[in-house]
Design a protein around this motif. Sequence first.
Motif, PDB file in Angstrom:
ATOM      1  N   ARG A 191       0.832  -1.204   0.000  1.00 32.49           N
ATOM      2  CA  ARG A 191       0.000   0.000   0.000  1.00 32.49           C
ATOM      3  C   ARG A 191       0.867   1.255   0.000  1.00 32.49           C
ATOM      4  NH1 ARG A 191      -3.064   1.232   5.425  1.00 32.49           N
ATOM      5  NH2 ARG A 191      -0.976   2.041   5.890  1.00 32.49           N
ATOM      6  N   GLY A 192       0.461   2.236  -0.799  1.00 29.43           N
ATOM      7  CA  GLY A 192       1.079   3.552  -0.748  1.00 29.43           C
ATOM      8  C   GLY A 192       2.409   3.653  -1.477  1.00 29.43           C
ATOM      9  N   GLU A 193       3.065   4.767  -1.253  1.00 30.12           N
ATOM     10  CA  GLU A 193       4.326   5.082  -1.923  1.00 30.12           C
ATOM     11  C   GLU A 193       5.487   4.757  -0.989  1.00 30.12           C
ATOM     12  OE1 GLU A 193       6.639   8.883  -3.996  1.00 30.12           O
ATOM     13  OE2 GLU A 193       4.472   8.960  -3.616  1.00 30.12           O
ATOM     14  N   TRP A 194       6.134   3.648  -1.249  1.00 28.12           N
ATOM     15  CA  TRP A 194       7.277   3.242  -0.410  1.00 28.12           C
ATOM     16  C   TRP A 194       8.428   4.223  -0.651  1.00 28.12           C
ATOM     17  CZ3 TRP A 194       7.623  -1.180   2.824  1.00 28.12           C
ATOM     18  CH2 TRP A 194       8.866  -1.328   3.436  1.00 28.12           C
ATOM     19  N   PRO A 195       8.958   4.850   0.399  1.00 23.92           N
ATOM     20  CA  PRO A 195      10.043   5.828   0.220  1.00 23.92           C
ATOM     21  C   PRO A 195      11.315   5.153  -0.299  1.00 23.92           C
ATOM     22  CG  PRO A 195       9.052   5.981   2.423  1.00 23.92           C
ATOM     23  CD  PRO A 195       8.559   4.711   1.806  1.00 23.92           C
ATOM     24  N   SER A 196      11.929   5.727  -1.299  1.00 26.85           N
ATOM     25  CA  SER A 196      13.137   5.149  -1.875  1.00 26.85           C
ATOM     26  C   SER A 196      14.267   5.057  -0.864  1.00 26.85           C
ATOM     27  CB  SER A 196      13.593   5.971  -3.082  1.00 26.85           C
ATOM     28  OG  SER A 196      12.626   5.924  -4.109  1.00 26.85           O
ATOM     29  N   HIS A 197      14.281   5.986   0.101  1.00 26.21           N
ATOM     30  CA  HIS A 197      15.363   5.993   1.084  1.00 26.21           C
ATOM     31  C   HIS A 197      15.182   4.917   2.155  1.00 26.21           C
ATOM     32  CE1 HIS A 197      12.785   7.792   4.196  1.00 26.21           C
ATOM     33  NE2 HIS A 197      12.301   8.561   3.226  1.00 26.21           N
ATOM     34  N   ASN A 198      13.984   4.336   2.244  1.00 21.57           N
ATOM     35  CA  ASN A 198      13.743   3.301   3.255  1.00 21.57           C
ATOM     36  C   ASN A 198      14.187   1.959   2.694  1.00 21.57           C
ATOM     37  OD1 ASN A 198      12.928   1.807   5.418  1.00 21.57           O
ATOM     38  ND2 ASN A 198      10.750   2.252   5.220  1.00 21.57           N
ATOM     39  N   LYS A 199      15.461   1.655   2.872  1.00 23.66           N
ATOM     40  CA  LYS A 199      16.051   0.475   2.250  1.00 23.66           C
ATOM     41  C   LYS A 199      16.065  -0.746   3.158  1.00 23.66           C
ATOM     42  CE  LYS A 199      18.988   3.299  -0.727  1.00 23.66           C
ATOM     43  NZ  LYS A 199      18.161   3.083  -1.902  1.00 23.66           N
ATOM     44  N   ALA A 200      15.741  -0.575   4.443  1.00 24.81           N
ATOM     45  CA  ALA A 200      15.739  -1.716   5.361  1.00 24.81           C
ATOM     46  C   ALA A 200      14.816  -1.424   6.536  1.00 24.81           C
ATOM     47  CB  ALA A 200      17.151  -2.007   5.865  1.00 24.81           C
ATOM     48  N   VAL A 201      14.197  -2.481   7.031  1.00 25.01           N
ATOM     49  CA  VAL A 201      13.387  -2.404   8.247  1.00 25.01           C
ATOM     50  C   VAL A 201      14.000  -3.365   9.258  1.00 25.01           C
ATOM     51  CG1 VAL A 201      11.139  -2.839   9.305  1.00 25.01           C
ATOM     52  CG2 VAL A 201      11.273  -1.800   7.022  1.00 25.01           C
ATOM     53  N   SER A 202      14.429  -2.817  10.391  1.00 20.39           N
ATOM     54  CA  SER A 202      14.967  -3.630  11.486  1.00 20.39           C
ATOM     55  C   SER A 202      14.037  -3.464  12.674  1.00 20.39           C
ATOM     56  CB  SER A 202      16.387  -3.189  11.853  1.00 20.39           C
ATOM     57  OG  SER A 202      17.273  -3.398  10.778  1.00 20.39           O
ATOM     58  N   ALA A 203      13.311  -4.505  12.986  1.00 17.06           N
ATOM     59  CA  ALA A 203      12.355  -4.462  14.092  1.00 17.06           C
ATOM     60  C   ALA A 203      12.238  -5.853  14.689  1.00 17.06           C
ATOM     61  CB  ALA A 203      10.986  -3.978  13.604  1.00 17.06           C
ATOM     62  N   PRO A 204      12.435  -5.996  16.012  1.00 17.93           N
ATOM     63  CA  PRO A 204      12.359  -7.321  16.643  1.00 17.93           C
ATOM     64  C   PRO A 204      10.949  -7.884  16.592  1.00 17.93           C
ATOM     65  CG  PRO A 204      12.563  -5.602  18.300  1.00 17.93           C
ATOM     66  CD  PRO A 204      12.735  -4.929  16.977  1.00 17.93           C
ATOM     67  N   LEU A 205      10.842  -9.185  16.387  1.00 14.83           N
ATOM     68  CA  LEU A 205       9.545  -9.826  16.186  1.00 14.83           C
ATOM     69  C   LEU A 205       9.272 -10.860  17.273  1.00 14.83           C
ATOM     70  CD1 LEU A 205       9.581 -10.356  12.307  1.00 14.83           C
ATOM     71  CD2 LEU A 205       8.570  -8.471  13.609  1.00 14.83           C
ATOM     72  N   ILE A 206       8.014 -10.876  17.730  1.00  8.72           N
ATOM     73  CA  ILE A 206       7.542 -11.833  18.727  1.00  8.72           C
ATOM     74  C   ILE A 206       6.454 -12.679  18.081  1.00  8.72           C
ATOM     75  CG2 ILE A 206       6.492 -12.128  21.010  1.00  8.72           C
ATOM     76  CD1 ILE A 206       7.344  -9.227  21.576  1.00  8.72           C
ATOM     77  N   LYS A 207       6.557 -13.997  18.238  1.00 10.15           N
ATOM     78  CA  LYS A 207       5.545 -14.901  17.682  1.00 10.15           C
ATOM     79  C   LYS A 207       4.633 -15.382  18.798  1.00 10.15           C
ATOM     80  CE  LYS A 207       6.840 -19.015  16.330  1.00 10.15           C
ATOM     81  NZ  LYS A 207       7.432 -20.094  15.502  1.00 10.15           N
ATOM     82  N   ASN A 208       3.342 -15.234  18.600  1.00  9.15           N
ATOM     83  CA  ASN A 208       2.338 -15.739  19.532  1.00  9.15           C
ATOM     84  C   ASN A 208       1.511 -16.804  18.832  1.00  9.15           C
ATOM     85  OD1 ASN A 208       2.937 -13.872  21.677  1.00  9.15           O
ATOM     86  ND2 ASN A 208       1.919 -12.284  20.466  1.00  9.15           N
ATOM     87  N   ILE A 209       1.241 -17.889  19.526  1.00  6.23           N
ATOM     88  CA  ILE A 209       0.393 -18.950  18.983  1.00  6.23           C
ATOM     89  C   ILE A 209      -0.915 -18.957  19.763  1.00  6.23           C
ATOM     90  CG2 ILE A 209       0.169 -21.417  18.529  1.00  6.23           C
ATOM     91  CD1 ILE A 209       3.173 -21.568  18.289  1.00  6.23           C
ATOM     92  N   LEU A 210      -2.012 -18.702  19.073  1.00 10.77           N
ATOM     93  CA  LEU A 210      -3.321 -18.633  19.711  1.00 10.77           C
ATOM     94  C   LEU A 210      -3.836 -20.033  20.030  1.00 10.77           C
ATOM     95  CD1 LEU A 210      -4.951 -15.881  17.446  1.00 10.77           C
ATOM     96  CD2 LEU A 210      -3.539 -15.601  19.505  1.00 10.77           C
ATOM     97  N   ALA A 211      -4.906 -20.081  20.813  1.00 17.59           N
ATOM     98  CA  ALA A 211      -5.491 -21.372  21.194  1.00 17.59           C
ATOM     99  C   ALA A 211      -5.916 -22.171  19.970  1.00 17.59           C
ATOM    100  CB  ALA A 211      -6.678 -21.151  22.121  1.00 17.59           C
ATOM    101  N   SER A 212      -6.277 -21.474  18.902  1.00 12.78           N
ATOM    102  CA  SER A 212      -6.701 -22.137  17.663  1.00 12.78           C
ATOM    103  C   SER A 212      -5.529 -22.727  16.890  1.00 12.78           C
ATOM    104  CB  SER A 212      -7.428 -21.140  16.768  1.00 12.78           C
ATOM    105  OG  SER A 212      -6.557 -20.083  16.391  1.00 12.78           O
ATOM    106  N   GLY A 213      -4.287 -22.404  17.327  1.00 19.30           N
ATOM    107  CA  GLY A 213      -3.103 -22.849  16.608  1.00 19.30           C
ATOM    108  C   GLY A 213      -2.603 -21.820  15.611  1.00 19.30           C
ATOM    109  N   GLU A 214      -3.362 -20.729  15.424  1.00 16.04           N
ATOM    110  CA  GLU A 214      -2.978 -19.681  14.488  1.00 16.04           C
ATOM    111  C   GLU A 214      -1.776 -18.911  15.024  1.00 16.04           C
ATOM    112  OE1 GLU A 214      -5.100 -15.967  12.094  1.00 16.04           O
ATOM    113  OE2 GLU A 214      -5.993 -16.739  13.926  1.00 16.04           O
ATOM    114  N   ARG A 215      -0.841 -18.602  14.132  1.00 22.21           N
ATOM    115  CA  ARG A 215       0.350 -17.854  14.516  1.00 22.21           C
ATOM    116  C   ARG A 215       0.169 -16.376  14.185  1.00 22.21           C
ATOM    117  NH1 ARG A 215       4.889 -21.015  11.325  1.00 22.21           N
ATOM    118  NH2 ARG A 215       3.232 -20.862   9.766  1.00 22.21           N
ATOM    119  N   ILE A 216       0.394 -15.524  15.162  1.00 18.61           N
ATOM    120  CA  ILE A 216       0.334 -14.084  14.974  1.00 18.61           C
ATOM    121  C   ILE A 216       1.661 -13.497  15.431  1.00 18.61           C
ATOM    122  CG2 ILE A 216      -0.778 -11.928  15.694  1.00 18.61           C
ATOM    123  CD1 ILE A 216      -2.518 -13.542  13.854  1.00 18.61           C
TER     124      ILE A 216
END
Length: 328
Positions: A191-216
């Motif tokens: 979606r939208g206009e990705w800025p040309s200067h934004n060449k990398a995204v560094s963000a720590p990720l946490i995985k949660n597994i719901l009771a249904s088994g779905e991963r968020i």
Amino acid sequence: MPTVYLESPPMNENNTGVQFITISADQAGQRIDNFLRTRLKGVPKSMIYRIVRKGEVRVNKKRVKPEYKLEDGDELRIPPVRQSEPEQAPVSVHLDKVAALADAVLYEDDHLLILNKPSGTAVHGGSGLSFGVIEGLRALRPAAHFLELVHRLDRDTSGVLLIAKKRSALRLLHEQLRLKGMQKDYLALVRGEWPSHNKAVSAPLIKNILASGERIVRVGIEGKPSETRFKVEERFTRATLVKASPVTGRTHQIRVHAQFAGHPIAFDDRYGDAEFDRFLKGTGLHRLFLHAAALRFDHPATGETMRIEAPLDNELRQCLAYMRLNHK
């Protein structure tokens, strides 16, 4: 639609008594729980973990944990195993899905099999799914003794998927992954206009597994370090086609990093934007626009550097053709 039913392979007759196995160099390096799941076909995963935790499985006459990695020369004791739980239902394999996998082979030799995985096909059966890539390949290659995923793709992501046909190949390719020696390039419509200067995204990720088994997955300071590099490939009105190259390999990494950057991927049912999806209605797109377009790695047997490319499917190509005609 005609359907073929493949019964789960029977357990080895030796499973009725104690088995003693000496681990070979080709078998070394894999977790003992994964080794047992392959060895004891048809035995529920819960039972395998139970006999390991209770110490009924021994390595060199000692108890081990499920995550123990087997070593060359290990002496493994496997106890008698009986079906104390209902057997898994037969795997239902639709002929059209098997045929699609046969048509999707990009490369194959004695060590590797590489697919252009279709969107909507899981890499493995399970969690309510009776059919996955591995089940389909085993139907196509009934004589193959070893077929294991080198890496994974989300069910709705299409593109290059690498499968090892030998344990030694799997071990060497996993080593390349661990040392970040593989280059993976994806295409995503965001979606939208990705800025040309934004060449990398560094963000720590946490995985949660719901009771249904779905991963968020979500971004959080206590998560695992994660980085994705982005490059603008083509611009449209209210959308950008980007190349995404993950440096790390976290679950849903590209999808969450794109959302975190403010540019969710088209038709992402977990991390997307409904208004953006409505804007794309005229394109005929109904699936996640995320495609593993290319994979570069060193062949585990020859050492040759290989680059495998997977063409876009008809739906993704038609979407881009519409965008170029109407929203360039």
